[in-house]
Design an enzyme around this catalytic site. Structure first.
Site, PDB file in Angstrom:
ATOM      1  N   ARG A 278       0.830  -1.207   0.000  1.00 57.91           N
ATOM      2  CA  ARG A 278       0.000   0.000   0.000  1.00 57.91           C
ATOM      3  C   ARG A 278       0.864   1.257   0.000  1.00 57.91           C
ATOM      4  O   ARG A 278       0.464   2.297  -0.516  1.00 57.91           O
ATOM      5  CB  ARG A 278      -0.921  -0.014   1.221  1.00 57.91           C
TER       6      ARG A 278
ATOM      7  N   VAL B 209      -9.561   0.347  -3.848  1.00 55.05           N
ATOM      8  CA  VAL B 209      -8.631  -0.782  -3.744  1.00 55.05           C
ATOM      9  C   VAL B 209      -7.921  -0.795  -2.391  1.00 55.05           C
ATOM     10  O   VAL B 209      -7.606   0.252  -1.838  1.00 55.05           O
ATOM     11  CB  VAL B 209      -7.591  -0.708  -4.887  1.00 55.05           C
ATOM     12  N   GLU B 210      -7.610  -2.002  -1.900  1.00 53.49           N
ATOM     13  CA  GLU B 210      -6.864  -2.201  -0.656  1.00 53.49           C
ATOM     14  C   GLU B 210      -7.480  -1.431   0.509  1.00 53.49           C
ATOM     15  O   GLU B 210      -6.810  -0.723   1.244  1.00 53.49           O
ATOM     16  CB  GLU B 210      -5.388  -1.827  -0.842  1.00 53.49           C
ATOM     17  N   GLY B 211      -8.784  -1.576   0.641  1.00 57.35           N
ATOM     18  CA  GLY B 211      -9.514  -0.864   1.691  1.00 57.35           C
ATOM     19  C   GLY B 211     -10.100   0.414   1.131  1.00 57.35           C
ATOM     20  O   GLY B 211      -9.367   1.332   0.787  1.00 57.35           O
TER      21      GLY B 211
END
Length: 823
Positions: free
Chosen positions: A378, A500-502
Site C-alpha cells: 500500500r 482498492v486495498e480498503g
C-alpha cells in the site's frame, strides 16, 4: 497581590517544566525554589508555606516509587484491566505487524526534527536510473492508450512480451532469484512513469510487485517454493494474482467465508493429506491471465489431523492455474480501464498441503502475513500510480492553459482557472513528497502501517481532485473521448484506486487513527501490553512506569498546546532555515494539539471511541496532514532548499495546516462531553481559529509556475514520460510550450494591428501576411505565429467518429452474420 504573585510564579514554573518535559524531581525542585524566591521577594510567608505544603503533598508520594505503585498504580491497574476492551487476535496481529517511524514523533507533541532530517536522502542507483531511462522509456513509447482502452481492451501482445522480457514483474524479486532487486524508490519511480502514460499498464505492472505471491514467497515461502516460483515470476513465465476479496468480505478480510477443510484425498493417483477448498472471489487483478493464484481462506481441521486446534484461522495458498476444480471466470470491466481483472471460484476442490505458502506450519498465520506485506504494498503501488497521474496532469494542464486562448488571452490567466491550476500544482507537490516519504520508509527497512494508510488515502483522494480540476480546465477537450484525448481515461480510472486495498472511507475513518493512536502513542500500547504480563510485580512495575509517563505526557501537551496557541507558534528552538523555521514551529503546535485531543478522546470515551468514526477520522486527518507537511519539508531539504519551489511548498503547507485546524475544530465541536470540549477549545484555540487557506496571490504564483518551463516545474513533472513522440500528445505539447510563450508578445502586436482596423483579410494566414507587409510584425515573427498556430491546432482539436465505429465489435459482428445469412 503578593500572594497572587507567588501563586502565578508557581504556576509558571510548573508550566515551564511541563513545556520542556523535565523529570518529576526537577519539577518539584524548580517549583519549590520558585515559590521560595518569589515568596521572599514578595514578602508573602503564609502563601509560601501553604504552597510548599501542597507541593509536598503532591510530589513526595509520587517520588516514593514503592508507595506510589501500591497505593495509586495498583488500584488503577485493576480498574484499567476492567475497562480496557480486549483486543481480538486479528486486531493484535495488525497492531504488531507494522513498525513506527517518524509518525511516532508527530504523535509525541514534541517532534524531534533532527531525526527526520538525519534520514538519508532517497536516491536511485545508477542501475535503477538506467532502467528508468532505458526499458521504461522504451515501454512508454510503445503505448497507445486509445488502442488499449477502446480497441483491444488489453495491452497489445508486444507490450506483454516486452514487460516479461525486461523483468517488469520482477522489480522486487532479489537478483539471486533472477529479479531486478530494485529499491522501493525505484519501484515507485517506474510506476509513476508508467502511470503517466497508461493506468492499465501501471496497474498490470504494479500488482506482481505489490501484495501478491512474489512478496509473500520472499518473506514466508519455503526454500523449495522460492527456488521454483521466484525465477519464473521474475522473467514472466508465471503471471501471479492474489485472491482475497469476495462478495461478502471486502474490507473485513478477517471474516472471509471461503474455507478449506483438512482431509485426505487423491492427488496424482495417490492418497495424500490435503485440503478441500471452497471459495468465491471477485475483483482479482490479473486473474484472467494468471498462471498462479494466491488464495486467502479460513482453514479448519475438524478431524485434528494436524494438531489439537480445529479452527486454524486465515491461511494462504498458491494454486497453479491448471489445478483441477478451480475456475477463473470471465473478466470484470473496471470503468473503461481494461487491466485484466476477474473472479475466481472453486467448490470442494482438493489440493495437497504443499500448496500452503511456507508449508503446513504456516497454516493459520495468513492474517499476519497479509498485514505485514499489505503495509509495504500500500505504501508503494497506489500512491505511486496516483503521483504519476498527478504529475502528468501538471504537465498537460499547465501547457494547455497557456496555449488555449479565449477573449484573446490564455485561459491560464483567468482567475477561476488560476484557482484550479494552483490546486493542481500544490496538491501534486504534496502528493509526490508523500509517496517519496513512504517509499523511503520501506527502503529503511520499516513496515509503515500507518504512513501507508495515510499515503493510500490522501494520494488517491488528491488525485481525484487534481483530475477533476484538470478536466475543468480542459473543458470540452477533456470529455470528448478519442485518440487525441489524454485526460478522459485517467479521469475515469480515478475511482478505481479509491476502492482498492480498503475503500477510502474505511481507511480514513477506521485505519489511520485506529492504528496510529495505539501504534504511535508513546504509552498507550505499553499500558495495554502490561496487562498481558503474567508476573504481577512486573506487570505493576511496567504499568506504573507507563501510567505516570502518560500522565506527564498529557500535562505537557496541554501546556504546550496552550502556550503555542497563545504565541501563534512563534517561539521555541526548531529546525529549518530562515524561510522554513516558521513551518516547523506550526507543526510543533499542531503535534501538541493532536496528542492532547487524542489523549482526552481515548481517556474520556474509552472503547466507545472505536465507534465514533467521525471523531476518529478527524483525528486521523490531523495526523495525516502533520505527516504530509513533514514529508514536504524533508523533500525541500533534500533538494537543496530551492527558492524556486517555495510557492509550491507554501501553498501545500498552508493547505495542510488549515485542514489540520479544521479537523481539530471538528473534533472539539462534536465532542459528546461538552465541558471537556470547552476546556479543549480553550487549550487548543485560545484566540480562536487563525489559520487560513492559501491566498489568491500565492495561488497565482503557483499557477504561473506550472504554465511555463522552469526548474521547479521540471521537478514537479519528473518521472513523467514527456518525450515528444507520436504517441505522446502531452510530450509534444510541452515541446512547443516555449514557442507558445515566445509568441505571446508577438500576438499582442498582431492583435493591436487587427483591432486598429489595419488588417482587411479574413483568414488567419492572410492576416499574418498582411501584418508582415504593413510592418506590424517581422518575417521571423510571422513564421513563429504560424508555427505556434499550427501546433496548437493539433492539441485543442478533438476526435469524431462514424456511428459504426463506436458500436461494440460484438454488435458489428452480429450484424455482419445476419447480413450473410440473409444473403
Amino acid at each position: 497581590m503578593s500572594a497572587i504573585l507567588v501563586v502565578l510564579a508557581a504556576l509558571i514554573a510548573s508550566g515551564a517544566c511541563a513545556y520542556h518535559r523535565t523529570s518529576l524531581r526537577t519539577w518539584a525542585i524548580a517549583t519549590a525554589a520558585t515559590i521560595l524566591v518569589v515568596g521572599v521577594i514578595a514578602r508573602a510567608p503564609a502563601t509560601t508555606v501553604v504552597l510548599l505544603i501542597l507541593l509536598a503533598i503532591v510530589a513526595v508520594p509520587l517520588m516514593m516509587v514503592d508507595f506510589r505503585r501500591k497505593k495509586i498504580s495498583a488500584p488503577l491497574l485493576s480498574m484499567f484491566a476492567k475497562v480496557t476492551p480486549k483486543l481480538s487476535e486479528t486486531e493484535q496481529t495488525a497492531l504488531e505487524a507494522g513498525t513506527v517511524g517518524f509518525e511516532g514523533q508527530l504523535f509525541s507533541g514534541k517532534p524531534n526534527w533532527s531525526e527526520l532530517l538525519r534520514q538519508p536522502k532517497p536516491e536511485l542507483s545508477v542501475e535503477e536510473q538506467a532502467f528508468l531511462d532505458g526499458p521504461v522509456e522504451e515501454l512508454c513509447g510503445m503505448i497507445d492508450d486509445w488502442q488499449i482502452t477502446h480497441e483491444l481492451a488489453d495491452l497489445p501482445p508486444e507490450v506483454w512480451d516486452f514487460i516479461k522480457k525486461n523483468k517488469f514483474f520482477g522489480m522486487i524479486i532479489p537478483k539471486s532469484y533472477g529479479g531486478l532487486g530494485f529499491s522501493a524508490l525505484a519501484h515507485s519511480a517506474v510506476l509513476q512513469k508508467l502511470s503517466s502514460m497508461s493506468q492499465t499498464l501501471a496497474s498490470t505492472v504494479a500488482v506482481p510487485n505489490s501484495l501478491g505471491p512474489g512478496e509473500l514467497l520472499m518473506h514466508y515461502g519455503s526454500d523449495e517454493q522460492k527456488n521454483h516460483y521466484l525465477p519464473r515470476l521474475a522473467d514472466g513465465r508465471e503471471i501471479p494474482c492474489f485472491a482475497l476479496t469476495g462478495p461478502y468480505a471486502g474490507s473485513d478480510a478477517t471474516s472471509i467465508p471461503d474455507f478449506g477443510i483438512v482431509t485426505k484425498g487423491m492427488w496424482n493417483g495417490e492418497e495424500a493429506l490435503g485440503i478441500r477448498l471452497t471459495f468465491d472471489k471477485r475483483y482479482i487483478t490479473l486473474a484472467p491471465v494468471a498462471t498462479i493464484v494466491g488464495l486467502a481462506f479460513r482453514m479448519y481441521d475438524p478431524e485434528k489431523l494436524l494438531g489439537d486446534k480445529e479452527d486454524l484461522g486465515i491461511t494462504l495458498a498458491l494454486l497453479p492455474r491448471e489445478t483441477p476444480g478451480m475456475e477463473i471466470g470471465r473478466r470484470h470491466f473496471p470503468l473503461n480501464t481494461p487491466f485484466q481483472n476477474g473472479p475466481v471460484h472453486a467448490k470442494d476442490m482438493f489440493v495437497p498441503l504443499s500448496v500452503l505458502i511456507g508449508g503446513p506450519h504456516m497454516a493459520g498465520h495468513g492474517w499476519r502475513m497479509l498485514v505485514e506485506c499489505l503495509s509495504v504494498g500500500r505504501a508503494i503501488s497506489l500512491p505511486s500510480n496516483a503521483t504519476g497521474a498527478s504529475r502528468m496532469a501538471v504537465a498537460a494542464t499547465g501547457a494547455y492553459a497557456r496555449m488555449r486562448k479565449q477573449f484573446g488571452l490564455a485561459i491560464g490567466r483567468f482567475e477561476g482557472v488560476e484557482e484550479a491550476l494552483a490546486r493542481i500544482g500544490g496538491l501534486t507537490y504534496a502528493t509526490q513528497a508523500l509517496s517519496r516519504a513512504t517509499a523511503a520508509a520501506v527502503d529503511r527497512g520499516e513496515k509503515p502501517a500507518v504512513p501507508s494508510a495515510i499515503a493510500k488515502y490522501h494520494a488517491t483522494e488528491w488525485c481525484r481532485q487534481i483530475a477533476s480540476d484538470a478536466m475543468d480546465v480542459h473543458g470540452g477537450k477533456g470529455v470528448i473521448l478519442g485518440p487525441k484525448n489524454y485526460m478522459g481515461r485517467g479521469w475515469q480510472s480515478v475511482p478505481i484506486a479509491i476502492t482498492v486495498e480498503g475503500a477510502n472511507i474505511m481507511t480514513r475513518s477506521l485505519m489511520i487513527f485506529g492504528q496510529g493512536a495505539i501504534r504511535c502513542h508513546p504509552y498507550v500500547l505499553k499500558e495495554m501490553q502490561a496487562l498481558n504480563i503474567a508476573d504481577y510485580r512486573e506487570r505493576l512495575k511496567t504499568f506504573d512506569q507507563a501510567l505516570f509517563g502518560h500522565i506527564g505526557f498529557g500535562i505537557s501537551n496541554a501546556v504546550r498546546s496552550f502556550v503555542l496557541g497563545l504565541t501563534a507558534a512563534k517561539i521555541g528552538d526548531t529546525a529549518g532555515d530562515a524561510y522554513t523555521r516558521r513551518y516547523y514551529r506550526k507543526l510543533n503546535r499542531y503535534s501538541a494539539a493532536l496528542a492532547l485531543c487524542a489523549d482526552v478522546s481515548m481517556g474520556v470515551l474509552g472503547g466507545k471511541l472505536k465507534f465514533k468514526e467521525k471523531l476518529s477520522a478527524r483525528l486521523g486527518d490531523t495526523l495525516s496532514y502533520l505527516y504530509i507537511a513533514s514529508a514536504m519539508l524533508k523533500r525541500y531539504e533534500d533538494t537543496g532548499r530551492p527558492e524556486a519551489d517555495r510557492p509550491l511548498l507554501a501553498w501545500a503547507f498552508h493547505e495542510c495546516v488549515w485542514k489540520m485546524q479544521m479537523a481539530l475544530d471538528g473534533v472539539i465541536r462534536n465532542f459528546p462531553v461538552r465541558p471537556v470540549a470547552w476546556l479543549l477549545r480553550a487549550l487548543v484555540f485560545p484566540f480562536g481559529r487563525r489559520e487560513v487557506p492559501p491566498s489568491d496571490r500565492l495561488g497565482r504564483r503557483v499557477a504561473a509556475l506550472i504554465t511555463a518551463p522552469s526548474e521547479a516545474r521540471d521537478r514537479l513533472t519528473a518521472w513523467t514520460y514527456l518525450t515528444p513522440t507520436a504517441n505522446n500528445t502531452v510530450g509534444r505539447m510541452n515541446q512547443i510550450l516555449p514557442d507558445v510563450i515566445a509568441a505571446e508578445p508577438v500576438e499582442r502586436k498582431f492583435l493591436k494591428a487587427f483591432k486598429g482596423g489595419q488588417l482587411r483579410s479574413h483568414t488567419y494566414n492572410e492576416q499574418l501576411a498582411e501584418a508582415e507587409k504593413l510592418g506590424a510584425i517581422t518575417a521571423a515573427e510571422r513564421e513563429l505565429l504560424q508555427r505556434v498556430r499550427d501546433g496548437v491546432a493539433e492539441f485543442i482539436s478533438v476526435d469524431d467518429f462514424d456511428s459504426d465505429e463506436l458500436r461494440a465489435n460484438v454488435v458489428r459482428n452480429a450484424e455482419t452474420m445476419n447480413a450473410v445469412r440473409a444473403a
